[in-house]
Design a protein around this motif. Structure first.
Motif, PDB file in Angstrom:
ATOM      1  N   LEU A 107       5.885   4.917  -1.757  1.00 57.15           N
ATOM      2  CA  LEU A 107       4.625   5.208  -2.457  1.00 57.15           C
ATOM      3  C   LEU A 107       3.538   4.269  -1.931  1.00 57.15           C
ATOM      4  CD1 LEU A 107       6.053   5.467  -6.095  1.00 57.15           C
ATOM      5  CD2 LEU A 107       5.835   7.266  -4.357  1.00 57.15           C
ATOM      6  N   LEU A 108       2.283   4.662  -2.098  1.00 53.30           N
ATOM      7  CA  LEU A 108       1.188   3.821  -1.585  1.00 53.30           C
ATOM      8  C   LEU A 108       1.263   2.411  -2.169  1.00 53.30           C
ATOM      9  CD1 LEU A 108      -1.974   6.164  -1.524  1.00 53.30           C
ATOM     10  CD2 LEU A 108      -0.483   5.485   0.374  1.00 53.30           C
ATOM     11  N   GLY A 109       1.549   2.309  -3.465  1.00 51.87           N
ATOM     12  CA  GLY A 109       1.621   0.990  -4.116  1.00 51.87           C
ATOM     13  C   GLY A 109       2.709   0.123  -3.496  1.00 51.87           C
ATOM     14  N   GLU A 110       3.827   0.753  -3.123  1.00 54.53           N
ATOM     15  CA  GLU A 110       4.911  -0.006  -2.488  1.00 54.53           C
ATOM     16  C   GLU A 110       4.491  -0.487  -1.098  1.00 54.53           C
ATOM     17  OE1 GLU A 110       8.525   2.338  -4.806  1.00 54.53           O
ATOM     18  OE2 GLU A 110       7.784   3.130  -2.917  1.00 54.53           O
ATOM     19  N   LEU A 111       3.705   0.351  -0.404  1.00 48.53           N
ATOM     20  CA  LEU A 111       3.203  -0.046   0.915  1.00 48.53           C
ATOM     21  C   LEU A 111       2.256  -1.241   0.774  1.00 48.53           C
ATOM     22  CD1 LEU A 111       2.708   0.382   3.965  1.00 48.53           C
ATOM     23  CD2 LEU A 111       0.998   2.109   3.349  1.00 48.53           C
ATOM     24  N   TYR A 112       1.294  -1.137  -0.156  1.00 47.38           N
ATOM     25  CA  TYR A 112       0.339  -2.239  -0.351  1.00 47.38           C
ATOM     26  C   TYR A 112       1.076  -3.528  -0.717  1.00 47.38           C
ATOM     27  CZ  TYR A 112      -3.096   1.573  -0.775  1.00 47.38           C
ATOM     28  OH  TYR A 112      -3.872   2.675  -0.559  1.00 47.38           O
ATOM     29  N   TYR A 113       2.074  -3.400  -1.584  1.00 44.21           N
ATOM     30  CA  TYR A 113       2.811  -4.584  -2.030  1.00 44.21           C
ATOM     31  C   TYR A 113       3.535  -5.235  -0.843  1.00 44.21           C
ATOM     32  CZ  TYR A 113       6.117  -7.545  -4.492  1.00 44.21           C
ATOM     33  OH  TYR A 113       6.848  -8.625  -4.915  1.00 44.21           O
ATOM     34  N   SER A 114       4.186  -4.408  -0.017  1.00 47.03           N
ATOM     35  CA  SER A 114       4.935  -4.947   1.132  1.00 47.03           C
ATOM     36  C   SER A 114       3.993  -5.656   2.098  1.00 47.03           C
ATOM     37  CB  SER A 114       5.648  -3.820   1.879  1.00 47.03           C
ATOM     38  OG  SER A 114       6.601  -3.258   1.058  1.00 47.03           O
ATOM     39  N   ILE A 115       2.805  -5.078   2.319  1.00 41.58           N
ATOM     40  CA  ILE A 115       1.848  -5.737   3.223  1.00 41.58           C
ATOM     41  C   ILE A 115       1.435  -7.080   2.618  1.00 41.58           C
ATOM     42  CG2 ILE A 115      -0.427  -5.586   4.330  1.00 41.58           C
ATOM     43  CD1 ILE A 115      -0.088  -2.490   4.268  1.00 41.58           C
ATOM     44  N   SER A 116       1.141  -7.058   1.317  1.00 38.66           N
ATOM     45  CA  SER A 116       0.648  -8.288   0.664  1.00 38.66           C
ATOM     46  C   SER A 116       1.706  -9.382   0.629  1.00 38.66           C
ATOM     47  CB  SER A 116       0.171  -7.978  -0.759  1.00 38.66           C
ATOM     48  OG  SER A 116       1.294  -7.777  -1.596  1.00 38.66           O
ATOM     49  N   GLN A 117       2.982  -9.016   0.741  1.00 43.33           N
ATOM     50  CA  GLN A 117       4.050 -10.030   0.783  1.00 43.33           C
ATOM     51  C   GLN A 117       4.044 -10.783   2.105  1.00 43.33           C
ATOM     52  OE1 GLN A 117       4.664 -10.103  -2.469  1.00 43.33           O
ATOM     53  NE2 GLN A 117       6.792 -10.522  -2.016  1.00 43.33           N
ATOM     54  N   LYS A 118       3.424 -10.170   3.120  1.00 40.42           N
ATOM     55  CA  LYS A 118       3.426 -10.797   4.455  1.00 40.42           C
ATOM     56  C   LYS A 118       2.072 -11.410   4.824  1.00 40.42           C
ATOM     57  CE  LYS A 118       7.448  -9.344   6.551  1.00 40.42           C
ATOM     58  NZ  LYS A 118       7.684  -8.425   7.629  1.00 40.42           N
ATOM     59  N   THR A 119       0.981 -10.805   4.337  1.00 40.46           N
ATOM     60  CA  THR A 119      -0.352 -11.284   4.741  1.00 40.46           C
ATOM     61  C   THR A 119      -1.414 -10.863   3.715  1.00 40.46           C
ATOM     62  OG1 THR A 119      -2.115 -11.014   6.380  1.00 40.46           O
ATOM     63  CG2 THR A 119      -0.579  -9.215   6.208  1.00 40.46           C
ATOM     64  N   ASN A 120      -2.457 -11.706   3.640  1.00 40.54           N
ATOM     65  CA  ASN A 120      -3.589 -11.353   2.771  1.00 40.54           C
ATOM     66  C   ASN A 120      -4.777 -10.831   3.559  1.00 40.54           C
ATOM     67  OD1 ASN A 120      -2.396 -12.055   0.380  1.00 40.54           O
ATOM     68  ND2 ASN A 120      -2.987 -14.222   0.566  1.00 40.54           N
ATOM     69  N   THR A 121      -4.620 -10.726   4.866  1.00 38.26           N
ATOM     70  CA  THR A 121      -5.788 -10.347   5.671  1.00 38.26           C
ATOM     71  C   THR A 121      -5.604  -9.007   6.409  1.00 38.26           C
ATOM     72  OG1 THR A 121      -4.945 -11.718   7.448  1.00 38.26           O
ATOM     73  CG2 THR A 121      -6.611 -12.719   6.019  1.00 38.26           C
ATOM     74  N   LEU A 122      -4.538  -8.311   6.084  1.00 37.31           N
ATOM     75  CA  LEU A 122      -4.358  -6.973   6.656  1.00 37.31           C
ATOM     76  C   LEU A 122      -4.160  -5.978   5.519  1.00 37.31           C
ATOM     77  CD1 LEU A 122      -1.889  -7.650   9.632  1.00 37.31           C
ATOM     78  CD2 LEU A 122      -4.350  -7.167   9.793  1.00 37.31           C
ATOM     79  N   TYR A 123      -4.489  -4.712   5.814  1.00 37.71           N
ATOM     80  CA  TYR A 123      -4.440  -3.689   4.765  1.00 37.71           C
ATOM     81  C   TYR A 123      -4.281  -2.334   5.441  1.00 37.71           C
ATOM     82  CZ  TYR A 123      -6.354  -0.814   0.903  1.00 37.71           C
ATOM     83  OH  TYR A 123      -6.541   0.128  -0.077  1.00 37.71           O
ATOM     84  N   PHE A 124      -3.733  -1.381   4.702  1.00 38.73           N
ATOM     85  CA  PHE A 124      -3.752  -0.013   5.224  1.00 38.73           C
ATOM     86  C   PHE A 124      -4.776   0.778   4.420  1.00 38.73           C
ATOM     87  CE2 PHE A 124      -2.262   4.438   5.433  1.00 38.73           C
ATOM     88  CZ  PHE A 124      -2.485   4.611   6.794  1.00 38.73           C
ATOM     89  N   PRO A 125      -5.773   1.375   5.103  1.00 40.70           N
ATOM     90  CA  PRO A 125      -6.864   2.029   4.382  1.00 40.70           C
ATOM     91  C   PRO A 125      -6.445   3.366   3.780  1.00 40.70           C
ATOM     92  CG  PRO A 125      -7.189   2.259   6.743  1.00 40.70           C
ATOM     93  CD  PRO A 125      -5.940   1.451   6.563  1.00 40.70           C
ATOM     94  N   ALA A 126      -5.922   3.316   2.557  1.00 43.14           N
ATOM     95  CA  ALA A 126      -5.454   4.546   1.904  1.00 43.14           C
ATOM     96  C   ALA A 126      -6.036   4.637   0.487  1.00 43.14           C
ATOM     97  CB  ALA A 126      -3.932   4.567   1.895  1.00 43.14           C
ATOM     98  N   GLY A 127      -5.472   5.531  -0.317  1.00 40.50           N
ATOM     99  CA  GLY A 127      -6.054   5.841  -1.632  1.00 40.50           C
ATOM    100  C   GLY A 127      -5.757   4.806  -2.705  1.00 40.50           C
TER     101      GLY A 127
END
Ligand SMILES: Cc1cc2nc3c(=O)[nH]c(=O)nc-3n(C[C@H](O)[C@H](O)[C@H](O)COP(=O)(O)OP(=O)(O)OC[C@H]3O[C@@H](n4cnc5c(N)ncnc54)[C@H](O)[C@@H]3O)c2cc1C
Length: 270
Positions: A166-186
């Motif tokens: 899910l998008l929330g799971e993707l955002y969470y996984s990214i945030s566990q590794k870095t605060n300066t990258l993101y995937f531009p989604a909904g």
């Protein structure tokens, strides 16, 4: 007191007799629609097909659900986002398969074809028309709920994400590794990556970085014959249409490779 003419009384009787005769038939159709359009014997053939193509019978058996299983209804309902469809008259799948790897997806696909059933692919279940959860013909639901691994590569600013995430799971996984990258989604965290990117996908950063589809670098995709393709082996035309053209018209997206975009570490808004 007003008397009812005889011919009207006879008409009324005919109508009530007709209703009386039709009632059992109507009840049959309502209860038929409330469960599954499949015959139990048909689904048993399908399940035997799945079992015959696997080495691990115990494992595959735990991933298949029919209306005879007590958990069938809750698994089906779990990701039906439009509550309008959670009613007894909505046709259910005959079988729900919740694969844990590509081989099981391939097996489910080939058995579905062999037994002449339709297949419905469900990632996040946010299709508001219920396309991923229901059908008017007998169908097997491929529920990707167990295929949600996410691998974030901060150095290369990319991530591989399986379609069931899910998008929330993707955002969470990214945030566990870095605060300066993101995937531009909904913004809705329960939308599935599988259907979202297959439909283009717009979000808050669309003006700066484009749609989600614009930020897909590669894909793992299974065609209708069960072949697994990537961007190179499928060619640019298919790769283009998978990201916006409704991927389920062409096959099954297993995973997307995403470009992660830079964002400030701290964001403030008025
Ligand atoms: C509350 C809510 C908020 C939303 N917010 C946004 C938003 O901000 N931006 C935006 O662009 N859209 C948004 N949408 C729309 C959403 O992106 C689409 O409905 C999307 O198709 C949902 O994807 P899903 O995986 O959750 O749904 P599903 O119902 O699982 O799938 C949707 C469709 O994609 C197909 N599909 C799913 N997975 C695969 C796969 N692995 N391979 C091939 N086909 C597949 C399904 O068969 C179905 O046809 C929102 C929808 C809802 C309900």
């Amino acid at each position: 007191m007003q008397l009812t003419p005889l011919h009207q009384t006879q008409e009324n009787m005919k109508t009530s007799q007709l209703v009386f005769l039709l009632l059992p038939t109507l009840c049959f159709f309502v209860s038929w629609g409330a469960t599954s359009p499949f015959d139990v014997d048909d689904s048993e053939d399908f399940i035997s097909c799945l079992q015959s193509k696997t080495n691990n019978l115990t494992s595959i058996s735990q991933l298949i659900f029919t209306p005879l299983n007590s958990s069938f209804e809750s698994i089906w309902e779990a990701r039906v986002n439009n509550l309008r469809f959670i009613k007894p008259s909505t046709p259910r799948p005959s079988v729900i398969v919740t694969p844990i790897d590509e081989t099981q997806i391939q097996t489910a696909l080939l058995c579905t074809k062999k037994h002449g059933y339709q297949i419905r692919i469900r990632s996040g279940g946010h299709d508001f028309e219920g396309v991923s959860s229901s059908d008017v013909v007998p169908f097997v639901m491929l529920d990707l709920v167990n295929m949600k691994s996410i691998d974030v590569d901060v150095g290369n600013k990319t991530a591989w994400v399986q379609a069931g995430a899910l998008l929330g799971e993707l955002y969470y996984s990214i945030s566990q590794k870095t605060n300066t990258l993101y995937f531009p989604a909904g913004v809705c965290p329960t939308v599935g990556v599988g259907g979202y990117i297959g439909g283009g996908g717009h979000g808050n950063l669309v003006r700066k970085y484009g749609t989600a589809a614009d930020n897909v670098l590669d894909v793992q995709f299974m065609d209708v014959s069960g072949n697994i393709l990537d961007r190179k082996s499928m060619g640019e035309d298919l790769f283009w249409v998978l990201r916006d053209g409704g991927s389920s018209s062409f096959g099954i997206v297993l995973a997307w490779k995403l470009r992660l975009v830079p964002v400030p570490e701290i964001v403030s808004s008025p």
